[in-house]
Design a protein around this motif. Structure first.
Motif, PDB file in Angstrom:
ATOM      1  N   UNK A   9       0.822  -1.217   0.000  1.00 43.68           N
ATOM      2  CA  UNK A   9       0.000   0.000   0.000  1.00 43.68           C
ATOM      3  C   UNK A   9       0.853   1.262   0.000  1.00 43.68           C
ATOM      4  N   UNK A  10       1.960   1.245   0.718  1.00 44.99           N
ATOM      5  CA  UNK A  10       2.850   2.408   0.727  1.00 44.99           C
ATOM      6  C   UNK A  10       3.380   2.685  -0.682  1.00 44.99           C
ATOM      7  N   UNK A  11       3.802   1.654  -1.374  1.00 43.61           N
ATOM      8  CA  UNK A  11       4.316   1.812  -2.743  1.00 43.61           C
ATOM      9  C   UNK A  11       3.180   2.210  -3.691  1.00 43.61           C
ATOM     10  N   UNK A  12       2.027   1.572  -3.567  1.00 43.71           N
ATOM     11  CA  UNK A  12       0.899   1.853  -4.457  1.00 43.71           C
ATOM     12  C   UNK A  12       0.381   3.278  -4.271  1.00 43.71           C
ATOM     13  N   UNK A  13       0.274   3.738  -3.040  1.00 49.13           N
ATOM     14  CA  UNK A  13      -0.211   5.101  -2.781  1.00 49.13           C
ATOM     15  C   UNK A  13       0.789   6.122  -3.311  1.00 49.13           C
ATOM     16  N   UNK A  14       2.066   5.873  -3.131  1.00 52.29           N
ATOM     17  CA  UNK A  14       3.081   6.766  -3.699  1.00 52.29           C
ATOM     18  C   UNK A  14       2.950   6.796  -5.224  1.00 52.29           C
ATOM     19  N   UNK A  15       2.677   5.647  -5.824  1.00 57.48           N
ATOM     20  CA  UNK A  15       2.486   5.580  -7.281  1.00 57.48           C
ATOM     21  C   UNK A  15       1.278   6.394  -7.719  1.00 57.48           C
ATOM     22  N   UNK A  16       0.198   6.333  -6.960  1.00 57.83           N
ATOM     23  CA  UNK A  16      -1.008   7.105  -7.274  1.00 57.83           C
ATOM     24  C   UNK A  16      -0.704   8.601  -7.239  1.00 57.83           C
ATOM     25  N   UNK A  46       6.681  14.309   2.602  1.00 54.85           N
ATOM     26  CA  UNK A  46       5.761  13.538   1.772  1.00 54.85           C
ATOM     27  C   UNK A  46       5.969  12.045   2.023  1.00 54.85           C
ATOM     28  N   UNK A  47       7.206  11.631   2.034  1.00 57.82           N
ATOM     29  CA  UNK A  47       7.535  10.229   2.285  1.00 57.82           C
ATOM     30  C   UNK A  47       7.045   9.798   3.667  1.00 57.82           C
ATOM     31  N   UNK A  48       7.258  10.655   4.677  1.00 58.98           N
ATOM     32  CA  UNK A  48       6.865  10.329   6.040  1.00 58.98           C
ATOM     33  C   UNK A  48       5.344  10.263   6.186  1.00 58.98           C
ATOM     34  N   UNK A  49       4.622  11.174   5.522  1.00 61.29           N
ATOM     35  CA  UNK A  49       3.158  11.163   5.616  1.00 61.29           C
ATOM     36  C   UNK A  49       2.597   9.837   5.088  1.00 61.29           C
ATOM     37  N   UNK A  50       3.042   9.444   3.909  1.00 59.38           N
ATOM     38  CA  UNK A  50       2.542   8.195   3.316  1.00 59.38           C
ATOM     39  C   UNK A  50       2.946   7.002   4.185  1.00 59.38           C
ATOM     40  N   UNK A  51       4.211   6.965   4.590  1.00 60.23           N
ATOM     41  CA  UNK A  51       4.714   5.846   5.399  1.00 60.23           C
ATOM     42  C   UNK A  51       3.965   5.732   6.729  1.00 60.23           C
ATOM     43  N   UNK A  52       3.852   6.835   7.457  1.00 58.00           N
ATOM     44  CA  UNK A  52       3.235   6.757   8.787  1.00 58.00           C
ATOM     45  C   UNK A  52       1.739   6.475   8.707  1.00 58.00           C
TER      46      UNK A  52
END
Length: 192
Positions: A9-16, A46-52
């Motif tokens: 999900x972390x990778x997919x959301x970043x892709x979106x 940005x990375x931290x928001x998606x990850x957390x």
């Protein structure tokens, strides 16, 4: 299974988010994941928001409480313009019998399909905002879980009429059922 799903999900959301082009191209960098080239956020916030946000769901996914995870794009007046919905069901009784390689192979197909789905999406204005929202089957009680305290129940603005749905990919394979689809407001609700 839940750990692999959260990582996916972390990778997919970043892709979106990368796919929607709201950030300059330099905001993302290419990296390999499941033998595919995917995007990774370069900006620490940005990375931290998606990850957390996604990793905060792990205990709730493990308990089978999470029904959907959505990336919602809003107009400047807070009208939802587009939603990428990951609908999930994790069979907890399956235990650790699942082969990690098989599960990753199945999830990999979602990333391939997502990478070529730009034509299905709307062009959004540069000044729109987005957020990650989780929809729970039932809310965990704060008294039983310290993790529950970080999630805030909210009355998310919904479409006034049934949305237009565009399926992107689905998978049914024990112990995980996953669907990815787009939601847009109905034609009568779309703002010019």
């Amino acid at each position: 299974t839940a750990r692999i799903l959260v990582e996916f999900l972390e990778v997919a959301i970043t892709s979106v988010v990368s796919l929607k082009g709201l950030y300059p191209p330099g905001a993302f960098e290419s990296r390999r994941y499941m033998t595919l080239v995917v995007q990774r956020a370069r900006h620490p916030q940005l990375q931290d928001y998606i990850h957390s946000a996604v990793h905060g769901l792990l205990p709730f996914i493990q308990k089978g409480l999470v029904e959907r995870v959505a990336v919602i794009f809003f107009s400047t007046d807070n009208f939802p313009m587009e939603k990428f919905i990951f609908k999930l069901t994790v069979n907890q009784s399956f235990g650790s019998k699942v082969e990690e390689a098989d599960l990753k192979f199945s999830l990999r197909s979602f990333l391939i399909k997502l990478s070529v789905s730009e034509s299905l999406t709307k062009v959004l204005p540069r000044d729109c905002r987005w957020e990650i929202t989780a929809y729970f089957r039932s809310l965990p009680r704060a008294s039983t879980s310290k993790d529950a305290e970080v999630w805030i129940p909210t009355d998310t603005k919904q479409w006034q009429q049934f949305p237009l749905l565009t399926p992107i990919k689905s998978m049914t394979s024990e112990p995980l059922c996953l669907q990815l689809y787009l939601e847009h407001p109905s034609l009568s609700e779309s703002k010019p």
